[in-house]
Structure formats: structure tokens, C-alpha cells
Design a protein around this motif. Structure first.
Motif, mmCIF file in Angstrom:
data_model
loop_
_atom_site.group_PDB
_atom_site.id
_atom_site.type_symbol
_atom_site.label_atom_id
_atom_site.label_comp_id
_atom_site.label_asym_id
_atom_site.label_seq_id
_atom_site.Cartn_x
_atom_site.Cartn_y
_atom_site.Cartn_z
ATOM 1 N N THR A 1 -5.833 -0.013 7.479
ATOM 2 C CA THR A 1 -5.097 0.771 6.479
ATOM 3 C C THR A 1 -4.950 0.004 5.171
ATOM 4 O O THR A 1 -4.075 0.307 4.366
ATOM 5 N N ASN A 2 -5.787 -1.001 4.955
ATOM 6 C CA ASN A 2 -5.615 -1.902 3.819
ATOM 7 C C ASN A 2 -6.513 -1.514 2.654
ATOM 8 O O ASN A 2 -7.733 -1.450 2.793
ATOM 9 N N ASN A 3 -5.881 -1.267 1.516
ATOM 10 C CA ASN A 3 -6.608 -0.967 0.292
ATOM 11 C C ASN A 3 -6.991 -2.293 -0.372
ATOM 12 O O ASN A 3 -6.130 -3.058 -0.803
ATOM 13 N N ALA B 1 -8.133 -3.010 -3.176
ATOM 14 C CA ALA B 1 -7.640 -3.175 -4.550
ATOM 15 C C ALA B 1 -6.262 -3.827 -4.554
ATOM 16 O O ALA B 1 -5.967 -4.698 -5.383
ATOM 17 N N ARG B 2 -5.409 -3.420 -3.638
ATOM 18 C CA ARG B 2 -4.066 -4.005 -3.548
ATOM 19 C C ARG B 2 -4.119 -5.434 -3.008
ATOM 20 O O ARG B 2 -3.400 -6.316 -3.492
ATOM 21 N N VAL B 3 -4.961 -5.676 -2.012
ATOM 22 C CA VAL B 3 -5.112 -7.034 -1.485
ATOM 23 C C VAL B 3 -5.563 -7.963 -2.607
ATOM 24 O O VAL B 3 -5.017 -9.061 -2.780
ATOM 25 N N TRP B 4 -6.548 -7.517 -3.387
ATOM 26 C CA TRP B 4 -7.024 -8.341 -4.508
ATOM 27 C C TRP B 4 -5.891 -8.599 -5.496
ATOM 28 O O TRP B 4 -5.679 -9.737 -5.921
ATOM 29 N N GLU B 5 -5.150 -7.548 -5.850
ATOM 30 C CA GLU B 5 -4.112 -7.693 -6.869
ATOM 31 C C GLU B 5 -3.040 -8.693 -6.429
ATOM 32 O O GLU B 5 -2.607 -9.543 -7.217
ATOM 33 N N GLN B 6 -2.618 -8.639 -5.174
ATOM 34 C CA GLN B 6 -1.578 -9.537 -4.694
ATOM 35 C C GLN B 6 -2.093 -10.970 -4.500
ATOM 36 O O GLN B 6 -1.409 -11.935 -4.839
ATOM 37 N N MET B 7 -3.314 -11.122 -3.974
ATOM 38 C CA MET B 7 -3.836 -12.470 -3.765
ATOM 39 C C MET B 7 -4.277 -13.108 -5.091
ATOM 40 O O MET B 7 -4.186 -14.329 -5.263
ATOM 41 N N TYR C 1 -11.792 6.015 1.463
ATOM 42 C CA TYR C 1 -11.046 5.884 2.718
ATOM 43 C C TYR C 1 -9.904 4.883 2.564
ATOM 44 O O TYR C 1 -8.762 5.154 2.960
ATOM 45 N N SER C 2 -10.196 3.714 1.995
ATOM 46 C CA SER C 2 -9.180 2.670 1.837
ATOM 47 C C SER C 2 -8.022 3.157 0.981
ATOM 48 O O SER C 2 -6.856 2.846 1.250
ATOM 49 N N GLN C 3 -8.343 3.925 -0.050
ATOM 50 C CA GLN C 3 -7.304 4.446 -0.940
ATOM 51 C C GLN C 3 -6.498 5.545 -0.249
ATOM 52 O O GLN C 3 -5.253 5.547 -0.303
ATOM 53 N N PRO D 1 -9.031 -0.440 -10.434
ATOM 54 C CA PRO D 1 -9.612 0.782 -9.865
ATOM 55 C C PRO D 1 -9.144 1.050 -8.438
ATOM 56 O O PRO D 1 -9.136 0.161 -7.592
ATOM 57 N N GLY D 2 -8.692 2.281 -8.202
ATOM 58 C CA GLY D 2 -8.404 2.730 -6.852
ATOM 59 C C GLY D 2 -7.143 2.187 -6.224
ATOM 60 O O GLY D 2 -6.907 2.391 -5.034
ATOM 61 N N ILE D 3 -6.280 1.531 -6.987
ATOM 62 C CA ILE D 3 -5.069 0.960 -6.393
ATOM 63 C C ILE D 3 -3.968 2.000 -6.243
ATOM 64 O O ILE D 3 -3.038 1.825 -5.458
ATOM 65 N N GLY D 4 -4.073 3.105 -6.970
ATOM 66 C CA GLY D 4 -3.040 4.137 -6.915
ATOM 67 C C GLY D 4 -3.275 5.121 -5.787
ATOM 68 O O GLY D 4 -4.332 5.158 -5.168
#
Length: 648
Positions: A212-214, A216-222, A293-295, A500-503
Motif C-alpha cells: 500500500t506504499n506510494n 512518491a511519498r516514500v521518496w519525499e519522506q526519505m 496502483y500505488s497512488q 508527481p502522484g503524491i496526492g
């Protein structure tokens, strides 16, 4: 563990926390650590398991209470054996202490006691190794309640790596002060690390069925963590290994070379990964499916879905979402039909199963929702949706059976046994349970339509014909804006960039570099502007939708932004200062969004300008909705009302 060690090396990883529940890595098979050393894998133990000893080993030996105040002699002997077991092999020793069974320590525990525990552990390390404790790598995991000790002033020796943690839902809880790693700052010799999660057992609900991991969000936080100097250790909890192939690959690829994957090319990763698995012919199409799918799945974890999630009546939300998801299945099935036979099993496992299973589950809950609504109206059409719901429930089992028994001749049997339907609280149900549906008798009316009441009034006719660009208009009492579609950006030494695609529905917008903190608001702060046209006047509520970033600076005000309409005085709003309130935090992570509201006055119809000001870094704005009093409840909020939008 040999296959796991091999996998780690293929993925450019070199560090492992072995499984905790029911397993004792060093004692179950004494060749485990020998083989790890052979492969060059640095071993560690979880936040719960200090001094290279497994929780399961403590249970097995029945050594009394896991309590340093009453059983310190036995605990020290147990820990001493753990350091002896380490021998010469590369290990990062977890220090500190939590309660037994992944729980907090007793209420009487305090900072002085925990500092004594750490001091005693380091004495053991020094005595067993015959060298100063500082020469043995150690980490202190600031996980859950342990971070409270850190926030209240507890410190460990400088050579120990401080392992910060996320909130178990992919949102970083705390980062070091950015000044601590700037030029001329005294470096912390142990540095900083992050313990991150792709899978979790705990509140507000377990999530461990499928990925269930997007990314884009993993990248933004790391990226945020790395920018704040967190670069010594990155470790991620992946739960069951199989469903997490894509995010595991990404996490380790990004850790290997943080300069290669940047905000401008993050979207390319899906295509590159698909190319590695399936060749270049279909890589772009498969990459697009994986990105969508990830989004989509990160909108709400499958374990949190219910018949009430998406609105049946407002903004055609439920049907719109299902149509979107069914299109994804169609795209995935089309490629499956054309793929060479040698890719079929891997494609089902990595792409087709997660897409179909996730979409099928959403179809189940929407069918149940329609059944319940029509049943309440004594409408015989309810029976059709009851039958459909049963079909989808059975379809879920059949997909799992296909994965477990038919894929690669049963190679991955039991990997999809995880229950995910029928949750009643945070812990998983013992078995999947079909949501209740009802049937209506024959003497009832039959009308399959779900009535949608709308004014169907817009301010499009107020927009001048020659105006181009991103122009937003009022529709039925609201204006909906995807934040990346601004009209104007003013930078002032920082850059506004879309992720891209984080929303939930599109991209998100934030500022770079993420260490640039304005702290206070002035008219010189960077800002974005959005051009809107409205027919209503008076008070308007403006809802701003943000990614659920936490107050990682531990500031009393939390992260902030400012907002205004036209030339009115900007309102300064704190986004996340309430993140220690478990109820509020639970709402944020369950819905994967933080919504903050402000009220504004509009005196006349026509053109107006919304201005969004940056104050704090790392604030990811996804969407804004202006409500003149007629906004209807929905999970995603209404579709964008952009004059050029396909959703209008």
C-alpha cells in the motif's frame, strides 16, 4: 536466511533485522550468523531486542521478569551472552530497553533508569570485546514511547547512532536539528538513522495484506531525512517479504544513490523497475499501471475500507472511483494477454494480482453500500448488489487461491493467507468475513438508479474567452483546485516543485530545499497564486488538503502556512501541532490526509485570487476546496473545477 542474504546483496543492501516473533536468529540455527558474515551482511536486532539477543530466546529460557529494577543480574548475564554470540562478526548492537513484547516499560520507568541501563550495557560491550564501547557500532532506536525520553532530554554517548522512527504509517516523527549537520557544526560521530515501515501491526489498524506504499511519498519522506543529515542507517520493516518487492527495491535503490532519484524523475522509477522485471517492450505501460496502483491504494489502506468510505450520492464519487479502478484492471489484463509466457507468473505476482485484488475489494464495499442504501428504500434493486457483493467476496478468495496454489506451481503458497476483510478494531480478524447484505421481497419497487441532487450551476460563463491557463470556477457552491495547477509561483531563493502522484487525485506541491525554514511569515515569503471565478459572495470556507507530515521539528506551533484571498490579511495556520493527540493522528493516517480550514470574505462575484504562502518546509499541499455552504461530504473531496480539466 541464505536466500534473504542473497536478495539483500542483489538489491545493494547490507543490513538485516531478523524476524522477531517466534524466531531467534542466533539460536535457532547457529550457522545463521556465520552465513551472514560470509555474505557480508551486517546484523542487528529490532528496537525491542537489545544486545544482540532475541525476545524469543528470553521467552524460551524463562529467565523471569523483563524488568531491570527487579531482575538486573539475570538481564546483564543474558545481554553478556548476546555480545559473546556476536564474536568478531559485523553487528550494530541495539542498546536501551523497552517493555517485553514490543510494549513500553513500566509506568515507574524513568530517564535515570534508562540511562543506567545504557551505561551498564556499554560496560558489558567493553568487557566482552576487550575494547572501548565506542569501537563497537551501536544504535538507540527512538521508537514509539522511547522518543518521549529523547524529547524530555535523555541522551546517549556521541558514538551511538540515534535511530529516529516514522509513526509506523510512513510519516517521520522527528529529525535532527538542521543546524546540527551544517558546515562548521560539530558532527555527531554516531550519526543518525531512520527506522521506516511498509507494513505494520498496530493502531489505528493493521496493514499487511498487500503493498500500500506510494513511492512518491516514500521518496519525499526519505529525501527529507537525508537532507537533515540522516545517513548512517536506513532500515525498513517490510513484514512478509513477498508483497513488498516494489517498495523494497525503491527504498534500497534510493539509499544506494540519493542523487540519482530526484523529484524531477521520480515518476521514471516505475518504468525502470518494470523494465528490469519484464523487458522494455511493455515497461512504460506496466510502469504507468504500478504508479496508478500505488497512488490509488494509498488513498486508504484496504484494511480500513468500508461501505461508508466513498460517497454514493455526492460527486458520483463511488462510481467514479470504481470506474477509475476498473480501467486499471483492463490495462493490466491487456498487457497480461500479450506478455510472453516466461513473464506470466512474475507479472501476476507483481502487477496483476495486487491490482485485481485491490479493485475487487473496493467493488465489494461499494456493492455492499448500494445494497444497504436500496434496502433502506425497500427497493428490489438491492438484491442485485447483494449478489454482486457475494461474487466479489468469492472473487477475493479465488485470487488468493490462484496466487497460493497456481502461481509457479505453488511456489509461494500461503503468502496470500493474510486476512483483510472483517476488521472490527486494530487487530486482524481470525478469518475473512463477508460484510452483511440484505434482500428485499418481491412486492417492492425496482429502480437501480442512485439519485444525485445537484444545482448544476457554474461560474464558467464569468471567465473571459481569451483567458488561458489554470483557471478555476465555482460549481454548485464550491471551487476545487489541484494544488500543483497554480497560476503563478514566486520563489524567493527556494523552488516550488510538484511531486508527481503524491496526492490522492494528482500531484502535490512543496518547496525545495527542504531545509530552508522561514520560521516567521513576512510579505517576502515565497507564494503560489490560484485564479478563481465565483458567482457566490459572503463567507467562504477554504479547506486545504496536506500530506500527513508530522511535526518533525518538535516545534510548539508545528509546521505552518499562510493563506489569503485577494488583498486581505493572510491567515497563519499550524498544520500538525496536534500530532501527539492519538485520536487526531489516527484520523490523519487513516485518511492519509490533513485538512485545515480557514474562513474568508468575498464581496462580489467574478475573478479572485487565492494566495498560498510558504512558512515551513516539507509541507506538501495536495488540494484546496472553497465551500460557499453547499459542499457535500465525500472522501476525496469534489473533482477539480479547472476550466481545462477533463473532470469538469
Amino acid at each position: 536466511y541464505e536466500k534473504v542474504f542473497e536478495l539483500l546483496l542483489r538489491l545493494k543492501g547490507n543490513y538485516l533485522w531478523p524476524a522477531m516473533w517466534g524466531n531467534a536468529f542466533n539460536n535457532d540455527d547457529t550457522l545463521n550468523p556465520v552465513m551472514a558474515n560470509k555474505y557480508g551482511i551486517v546484523m542487528g536486532t529490532s528496537h525491542q531486542e537489545p544486545m544482540n539477543q532475541a525476545t524469543e530466546e528470553w521467552r524460551h529460557e524463562h529467565k523471569g521478569a523483563w524488568n531491570y529494577q527487579t531482575n538486573d543480574i539475570v538481564l546483564r548475564a543474558f545481554w553478556k551472552q548476546g555480545i559473546k554470540n556476536m564474536d568478531h562478526r559485523e553487528t550494530i548492537v541495539t542498546i536501551g530497553m523497552r517493555g517485553n513484547g514490543d510494549m513500553p516499560m513500566t509506568e515507574g520507568s524513568n530517564i535515570a533508569l534508562l540511562e543506567k541501563i545504557v551505561a551498564d550495557q556499554r560496560k558489558i560491550i567493553a568487557k566482552v570485546t576487550g575494547k572501548p564501547a565506542s569501537e563497537t557500532p551501536q544504535d538507540w532506536a527512538l521508537y514509539k514511547e522511547v522518543q518521549d525520553y529523547y524529547d524530555k532530554g535523555m541522551r546517549v554517548p556521541d558514538d551511538v547512532t540515534l535511530l529516529f522512527s516514522d509513526d509506523n504509517w510512513g510519516n517521520l516523527r522527528r529529525l535532527p536539528n538542521p543546524d546540527s549537520h551544517r558546515e562548521n557544526a560539530k558532527p555527531r560521530s554516531g550519526g543518525y538513522g531512520i527506522y521506516y515501515h511498509f507494513d505494520y501491526v498496530g493502531g489505528p489498524r493493521n496493514y499487511k495484506w498487500i503493498n500500500t506504499n506510494n513511492i512518491a511519498r516514500v521518496w519525499e519522506q526519505m529525501h527529507l531525512a537525508y537532507s537533515y543529515g540522516v545517513d548512517k542507517i536506513w532500515v525498513v520493516n517490510v513484514g512478509d517479504l513477498k508483497p513488498m518487492e516494489l517498495p523494497i527495491s525503491f527504498f534500497l535503490d534510493y539509499a544506494w544513490n540519493t542523487k540519482k532519484i530526484i523529484v524531477d524523475n521520480i515518476g521514471n522509477y516505475y518504468t525502470e523497475w518494470a523494465s528490469q522485471q519484464f523487458g522494455q517492450t511493455y515497461a512504460k505501460q506496466i510502469g504507468d499501471i504500478l504508479q496508478k496502483y500505488s497512488q490509488y491504494i494509498s488513498r486508504r489502506k484496504p484494511e480500513l475500507l468500508s461501505p461508508e468510505t466513498y460517497s454514493l450520492l455526492n460527486y458520483d464519487e463511488a462510481d467514479r472511483v470504481i470506474k477509475q479502478y476498473q480501467q486499471l484492471v483492463a490495462e493490466a489484463e491487456k498487457i497480461n494477454a500479450e506478455l510472453p509466457a516466461e513473464y506470466k507468473d512474475a507479472y501476476f505476482e507483481l502487477v496483476l494480482f495486487p491490482v485485481k485484488a485491490f479493485v475487487n475489494l473496493n467493488e465489494l464495499y461499494v456493492a455492499v453500500a448500494k445494497n444497504r442504501k436500496l434496502t433502506s428504500e425497500n427497493n428490489m434493486a438491492a438484491n442485485k448488489y447483494a449478489d454482486e457483493a457475494k461474487k466479489y467476496y468469492e472473487g477475493d478468495s479465488l485470487l488468493s487461491y490462484q496466487y497460493n496454489h497456481e502461481l509457479a506451481n505453488g511456489k509461494w503458497n500461503h503468502m496470500m493467507d493474510q486476512t483483510h476483510i472483517g476488521y472490527t478494531y486494530w487487530q486482524q480478524p481470525p478469518f475473512n468475513k463477508m460484510p452483511e447484505v440484505k434482500y428485499v421481497s418481491d412486492n417492492s419497487k425496482k429502480d437501480e438508479s442512485v439519485k444525485i441532487n445537484a444545482r448544476d450551476k457554474t461560474s464558467e460563463n464569468l471567465i473571459p474567452k481569451k483567458v488561458k491557463g489554470n483557471i478555476f470556477y465555482e460549481k454548485n457552491g464550491y471551487v476545487s483546485i489541484e494544488a500543483a495547477n497554480y497560476s503563478k509561483a514566486v520563489n524567493k531563493q527556494i523552488k516550488w516543485k510538484a511531486i508527481p502522484g503524491i496526492g490522492k487525485d494528482g500531484d502535490g506541491i512543496t518547496t525545495f530545499p527542504v531545509t530552508d525554514n522561514k520560521k516567521i511569515f513576512t510579505n517576502g515569503n515565497p507564494y503560489l497564486q490560484y485564479e478563481i471565478y465565483v458567482y457566490d459572495t459572503g463567507t467562504v470556507k477554504l479547506d486545504a488538503y496536506f500530506s500527513p507530515t508530522l511535526n518533525f521539528e518538535n516545534d510548539s506551533l508545528g509546521l505552518q502556512y499562510a493563506i489569503s484571498i485577494d488583498n486581505k490579511k493572510p491567515q497563519i495556520i499550524s498544520i500538525n501541532k496536534e500530532d501527539k493527540n492519538e485520536r487526531i493522528w489516527g484520523q490523519w493516517v487513516s485518511s492519509n490526509i490533513i485538512i485545515k480550514s480557514t474562513e474568508h470574505q468575498i464581496s462580489k462575484p467574478g475573478k479572485h485570487t487565492v494566495t498560498y504562502w510558504m512558512i515551513s518546509p516539507a509541507v506538501v499541499l495536495q488540494k484546496m476546496v472553497l465551500d460557499f455552504g453547499e459542499l457535500k461530504p465525500s472522501y476525496l473531496g469534489p473533482p477539480e473545477t479547472n476550466i481545462n480539466s477533463k473532470n469538469k
